[in-house]
Each structure stands twice: as structure tokens, then as C-alpha cells.
Design a protein around this motif. Structure first.
Motif, PDB file in Angstrom:
ATOM      1  N   ALA A  99       0.846  -1.188   0.000  1.00  0.00           N
ATOM      2  CA  ALA A  99       0.000   0.000   0.000  1.00  0.00           C
ATOM      3  C   ALA A  99       0.886   1.244   0.000  1.00  0.00           C
ATOM      4  O   ALA A  99       1.820   1.349   0.796  1.00  0.00           O
ATOM      5  CB  ALA A  99      -0.903   0.004   1.229  1.00  0.00           C
ATOM      6  N   VAL A 100       0.595   2.150  -0.903  1.00  0.00           N
ATOM      7  CA  VAL A 100       1.273   3.445  -0.973  1.00  0.00           C
ATOM      8  C   VAL A 100       0.193   4.493  -0.730  1.00  0.00           C
ATOM      9  O   VAL A 100      -0.864   4.449  -1.360  1.00  0.00           O
ATOM     10  CB  VAL A 100       1.928   3.645  -2.359  1.00  0.00           C
ATOM     11  N   PHE A 101       0.479   5.421   0.192  1.00  0.00           N
ATOM     12  CA  PHE A 101      -0.586   6.342   0.593  1.00  0.00           C
ATOM     13  C   PHE A 101      -0.477   7.719  -0.051  1.00  0.00           C
ATOM     14  O   PHE A 101       0.621   8.211  -0.329  1.00  0.00           O
ATOM     15  CB  PHE A 101      -0.583   6.511   2.114  1.00  0.00           C
ATOM     16  N   VAL A 102      -1.665   8.295  -0.226  1.00  0.00           N
ATOM     17  CA  VAL A 102      -1.814   9.686  -0.637  1.00  0.00           C
ATOM     18  C   VAL A 102      -2.700  10.319   0.426  1.00  0.00           C
ATOM     19  O   VAL A 102      -3.683   9.706   0.863  1.00  0.00           O
ATOM     20  CB  VAL A 102      -2.480   9.742  -2.029  1.00  0.00           C
ATOM     21  N   ASP A 103      -2.396  11.537   0.837  1.00  0.00           N
ATOM     22  CA  ASP A 103      -3.162  12.188   1.907  1.00  0.00           C
ATOM     23  C   ASP A 103      -4.584  12.521   1.426  1.00  0.00           C
ATOM     24  O   ASP A 103      -4.882  12.452   0.228  1.00  0.00           O
ATOM     25  CB  ASP A 103      -2.435  13.457   2.374  1.00  0.00           C
ATOM     26  N   ILE A 104      -5.423  12.894   2.381  1.00  0.00           N
ATOM     27  CA  ILE A 104      -6.809  13.250   2.045  1.00  0.00           C
ATOM     28  C   ILE A 104      -6.971  14.760   1.875  1.00  0.00           C
ATOM     29  O   ILE A 104      -6.160  15.545   2.382  1.00  0.00           O
ATOM     30  CB  ILE A 104      -7.797  12.770   3.134  1.00  0.00           C
ATOM     31  N   HIS A 308     -14.220   7.691  13.927  1.00  0.00           N
ATOM     32  CA  HIS A 308     -13.898   6.950  12.706  1.00  0.00           C
ATOM     33  C   HIS A 308     -12.892   7.757  11.894  1.00  0.00           C
ATOM     34  O   HIS A 308     -13.286   8.591  11.115  1.00  0.00           O
ATOM     35  CB  HIS A 308     -15.153   6.719  11.858  1.00  0.00           C
ATOM     36  N   TYR A 309     -11.586   7.620  12.121  1.00  0.00           N
ATOM     37  CA  TYR A 309     -10.917   6.610  12.929  1.00  0.00           C
ATOM     38  C   TYR A 309      -9.835   7.300  13.734  1.00  0.00           C
ATOM     39  O   TYR A 309      -9.263   8.274  13.238  1.00  0.00           O
ATOM     40  CB  TYR A 309     -10.325   5.522  12.012  1.00  0.00           C
ATOM     41  N   PRO A 310      -9.497   6.836  14.924  1.00  0.00           N
ATOM     42  CA  PRO A 310      -8.585   7.600  15.789  1.00  0.00           C
ATOM     43  C   PRO A 310      -7.118   7.567  15.357  1.00  0.00           C
ATOM     44  O   PRO A 310      -6.352   8.452  15.724  1.00  0.00           O
ATOM     45  CB  PRO A 310      -8.756   6.930  17.154  1.00  0.00           C
ATOM     46  N   LEU A 315       0.051   5.007  10.755  1.00  0.00           N
ATOM     47  CA  LEU A 315       0.617   5.071  12.106  1.00  0.00           C
ATOM     48  C   LEU A 315       0.193   3.884  12.972  1.00  0.00           C
ATOM     49  O   LEU A 315       0.486   3.840  14.165  1.00  0.00           O
ATOM     50  CB  LEU A 315       0.226   6.399  12.777  1.00  0.00           C
ATOM     51  N   GLN A 316      -0.491   2.922  12.382  1.00  0.00           N
ATOM     52  CA  GLN A 316      -0.875   1.712  13.127  1.00  0.00           C
ATOM     53  C   GLN A 316       0.344   0.808  13.250  1.00  0.00           C
ATOM     54  O   GLN A 316       1.037   0.566  12.256  1.00  0.00           O
ATOM     55  CB  GLN A 316      -1.981   0.945  12.382  1.00  0.00           C
ATOM     56  N   PRO A 330      -0.235  14.890   6.969  1.00  0.00           N
ATOM     57  CA  PRO A 330      -0.751  15.804   7.994  1.00  0.00           C
ATOM     58  C   PRO A 330      -2.269  15.909   8.028  1.00  0.00           C
ATOM     59  O   PRO A 330      -2.842  16.000   9.117  1.00  0.00           O
ATOM     60  CB  PRO A 330      -0.109  17.154   7.655  1.00  0.00           C
ATOM     61  N   GLU A 331      -2.934  15.888   6.867  1.00  0.00           N
ATOM     62  CA  GLU A 331      -4.396  16.053   6.894  1.00  0.00           C
ATOM     63  C   GLU A 331      -5.072  14.811   7.470  1.00  0.00           C
ATOM     64  O   GLU A 331      -6.067  14.913   8.187  1.00  0.00           O
ATOM     65  CB  GLU A 331      -4.939  16.370   5.500  1.00  0.00           C
ATOM     66  N   SER A 332      -4.547  13.639   7.150  1.00  0.00           N
ATOM     67  CA  SER A 332      -5.108  12.404   7.727  1.00  0.00           C
ATOM     68  C   SER A 332      -4.889  12.394   9.236  1.00  0.00           C
ATOM     69  O   SER A 332      -5.777  11.988  10.000  1.00  0.00           O
ATOM     70  CB  SER A 332      -4.443  11.176   7.109  1.00  0.00           C
ATOM     71  N   GLU A 333      -3.719  12.840   9.661  1.00  0.00           N
ATOM     72  CA  GLU A 333      -3.404  12.827  11.091  1.00  0.00           C
ATOM     73  C   GLU A 333      -4.269  13.839  11.848  1.00  0.00           C
ATOM     74  O   GLU A 333      -4.767  13.556  12.936  1.00  0.00           O
ATOM     75  CB  GLU A 333      -1.905  13.098  11.291  1.00  0.00           C
ATOM     76  N   ARG A 334      -4.477  15.009  11.221  1.00  0.00           N
ATOM     77  CA  ARG A 334      -5.312  16.028  11.864  1.00  0.00           C
ATOM     78  C   ARG A 334      -6.766  15.540  11.928  1.00  0.00           C
ATOM     79  O   ARG A 334      -7.433  15.678  12.958  1.00  0.00           O
ATOM     80  CB  ARG A 334      -5.223  17.339  11.071  1.00  0.00           C
TER      81      ARG A 334
END
Ligand SMILES: Cc1ncc(COP(=O)(O)O)c(C=O)c1O
Length: 367
Positions: A99-104, A308-310, A315-316, A330-334
């Protein structure tokens, strides 16, 4: 108490229809797949704007098999978002793909299309946009980028039954789409369930084989398959519930409008429906920088809430092998720090909704 979701209220409303459908399956003894599941496949595929529906046992299995049938293999990369339920990423891992991520985009909680192209490498095979909370991702640019790079698009529509993008139903926007019928979903079974939908007959044939031990003919195994079949009882129940889904979706959308009106002058940021979207509000998530205090106030007022979701998936601990660290998205984390889901289900009464809103507005005056 005002719960986050109320499955009992819905069951009581349609009890006679559901009970009759279950008894029909018991009487037929078609407990696995069978005519009710086949009929539900046809009806739900048509509802989602697709010609083929392949019922499976969970939304996770739907994602797993859709990725497999799309040709994703071990070592390939699949682009998705970290702000999703873990299953999106787990299914990619089941294949041995990465899995390669892109922020929201913080306005919609879905994939930030502006960041997509730079995540593509020579190993990228597929893109899995997630229609989080019931709001479609911005699909036209995603599909355009995918076509330019020869990539497959699989919609994670597990939270978005009946949602639409520019008037087109989710399920018809990419190469295939995956739905979950987990009980709390907008269209929920009374147990587990899932479906892959697609407009490709050859893709559908492969998913049908993979879900049933890689065989079309019993004991003749063409592919290394799985036992991912849907139960007959779930098919019968889901057929009954599908007939009520549009009405339930309109009730959710009306609740969202009421919340928006009642919370306009509160301390929370309310969710936005994108201009292109028919949002189906599986989850109604507000944002607040003081979530703990808001959750405490709601609890004190007998109002259930959820997060949904903490923790975003990057970061899991289970996914530390993907190599991401805090600050990567940063946007996913915020969002993970700020979102709080309010009670949302079709049967929620206006009085109860007003009580939830009043509790939140009262919070504005508690320092
Ligand atoms: C976005 C998303 N993807 C995948 C899944 C997995 O579905 P299931 O729980 O049916 O395996 C879910 C639901 O749980 C989900 O919300």
C-alpha cells in the motif's frame, strides 16, 4: 440514551418482511449462495449502475478478490489513503502487494487528487479511492490519471451504498467497486456480507471462481481460490432491505441537513457535501479541536458518539513495515485527532437530533 446507531429500530420496522424472507431460506435449505443471493446480485448490481454483481462474505473479501482479479500481484504497489478503515489496506497486504498512501483532502475526507500522480511509480498497478463516510472521492480526475498510466481503479464503496458522483452511482465509476454489508452499514446484513460489482463479464467470472474455491464446476479447481461465499439468509435479508434503501438514504440526508442547520453557530465544523456528490452519510463526522471535552459532554447528556478513525493506518503498529512516520500525511493525522461521529441512522427522530445538537451547542458555553 441516543445511540450512535440503532439496528433494532430498523429491524422492528421491517420485521414481518425480514422474518418471512429468513423462513423462506430455512425452508429451501439454500444456505450458501443459491437463488436469493443470485437475485440480490442482479438487483444490487443494477442499483449500483453495474452489469455484474459478485456476492461474497465480507467487504474485505470483496476488496481482496477485486484486486486479485484486476491482476494485482505480490510486489506491486496499490495507491490508497491512510485515513480509512484498516480493511482497505489489509486487503492489499493479503496479496503481498504494497500500500502506498496519498493524503486526504480535509474538505471531503477523501483522496487528495492533487497528490496522486506523484505517488505513481513503475510498480504501481492500481488505485483504490475510498468513498469515506458515504461521500464519493473525486473520481473523474482519479480515473483520468489512472488511464494515462495504465492503472486499474477499484472503488472502496464499503461505506457508500447509493452515493453518486456527478449523477452517476458509485460502483460504476472505476473498473470495479467493493461494498460491505456489515450490519451497521447503510445497507447492512444480519451478519457479514460484501459484494464486488463491475461491468466486465470476464472479471466477474474470475471473482465468482475465486470466491468459491477457484472452481466453476464443483471439485474442478482452475484457480487457487477461497471460501468467500455469501450466505443464503444474508442474500434474502439484503434483498428485502435494498427495497427500502432509497427511503433510508433520504432520511439520512434530511438528518444531515437538520444537523447542519442546528450546528451552524456551534463550535464544531460540520461535514460538507462536495458539489459533485450525493453524500449518503453513513457516518456524520464533525470536527473539533477539543474532542475529549465534546465527547464527555455528549456522554453526560446520554448521547452516543464514535471516532472513525482515531489512528490513520500509516501510524498503526501493524503497518509500520510500510515505512511511514508521524507527519507523513498531515491532513489524515489532523482528521484522526479531530473527527467525532454523531448519531446517524434513518430512524433517528427529529426530537432526538435536536437533543444531540442542543448538547453540542451547550458545550460552546462550557469553558
Ligand atoms: C472503508 C471500508 N473498507 C472496507 C471495509 C471492510 O468491510 P467488511 O467489514 O465487510 O469486511 C469497511 C467496513 O467495515 C470499510 O468501512
Amino acid at each position: 440514551m441516543i445511540p450512535l446507531v440503532d439496528l433494532r429500530a430498523q429491524y422492528l420496522e421491517i420485521k414481518s418482511e425480514i422474518d418471512a424472507a429468513v423462513l423462506r431460506v430455512l425452508d429451501s435449505t439454500q444456505f450458501v449462495l443459491g437463488p436469493e443471493v443470485e437475485a440480490f446480485e442482479r438487483e444490487f448490481a443494477a442499483y449500483s449502475g453495474a452489469s455484474e454483481g459478485m456476492a461474497v462474505n465480507t467487504g474485505t473479501s470483496a476488496l481482496h478478490l477485486a484486486l486479485m482479479a484486476a491482476g494485482v500481484r505480490a510486489g506491486d504497489e496499490v495507491i490508497t489513503v491512510p485515513f480509512t478503515f484498516v480493511a482497505t489496506v489489509a486487503a492489499i497486504g493479503y496479496i503481498g502487494a504494497k500500500a502506498v498512501f496519498v493524503d486526504i483532502d480535509p474538505a471531503t475526507f477523501t483522496m487528495d487528487v492533487a497528490q496522486l500522480e506523484q505517488a505513481i511509480t513503475s510498480r504501481t498497478k492500481a488505485i483504490v479511492p475510498v468513498h469515506l463516510y458515504g461521500q464519493p472521492a473525486d473520481m473523474d480526475p482519479i480515473v483520468a490519471i489512472a488511464r494515462r498510466h495504465g492503472l486499474v481503479v477499484i472503488e472502496d464503496a464499503c461505506q457508500a451504498h447509493g452515493a453518486a458522483y456527478k449523477g452517476r452511482p458509485v460502483g460504476s465509476l472505476g473498473d470495479a467497486a467493493c461494498f460491505s454489508f456489515y450490519p451497521g452499514k447503510n445497507l447492512g446484513a444480519y451478519g457479514e456480507g460484501g459484494m464486488v460489482v463491475s461491468n466486465s463479464a470476464s472479471f466477474a467470472r474470475e471473482v465468482r471462481m475465486l470466491r468459491d474455491w477457484g472452481a466453476e464446476k464443483k471439485y474442478h479447481h482452475v484457480l487457487k481460490g477461497y471460501n468467500y461465499r455469501m450466505d443464503g439468509i444474508q442474500g434474502a435479508i439484503l434483498r428485502v432491505k435494498l427495497r427500502h434503501l432509497e427511503r433510508w438514504t433520504e432520511a439520512r440526508r434530511a438528518h444531515a441537513r437538520d444537523y447542519a442547520r442546528l450546528l451552524a453557530d456551534s463550535n464544531v465544523t460540520i461535514p460538507q457535501e462536495a458539489g459533485y456528490a450525493r453524500h449518503v452519510f453513513h457516518v456524520y463526522a464533525v470536527r473539533t479541536t477539543d474532542r475529549q471535552s465534546l465527547q464527555r459532554t455528549l456522554q453526560a447528556n446520554g448521547v452516543g458518539s464514535g471516532i472513525h478513525y482515531p489512528i490513520p493506518v500509516h501510524l498503526q503498529p501493524a503497518y509500520s513495515d510500510l515505512g511511514y512516520t508521524a507527519g507523513a500525511f498531515p491532513e489524515s493525522e489532523r482528521a484522526a485527532d479531530e473527527v467525532l461521529s454523531l448519531p446517524m441512522y434513518p430512524e433517528l427522530s427529529h426530537t432526538k437530533l435536536e437533543m444531540v445538537a442542543a448538547a453540542i451547542r451547550q458545550e460552546a458555553y462550557v469553558v
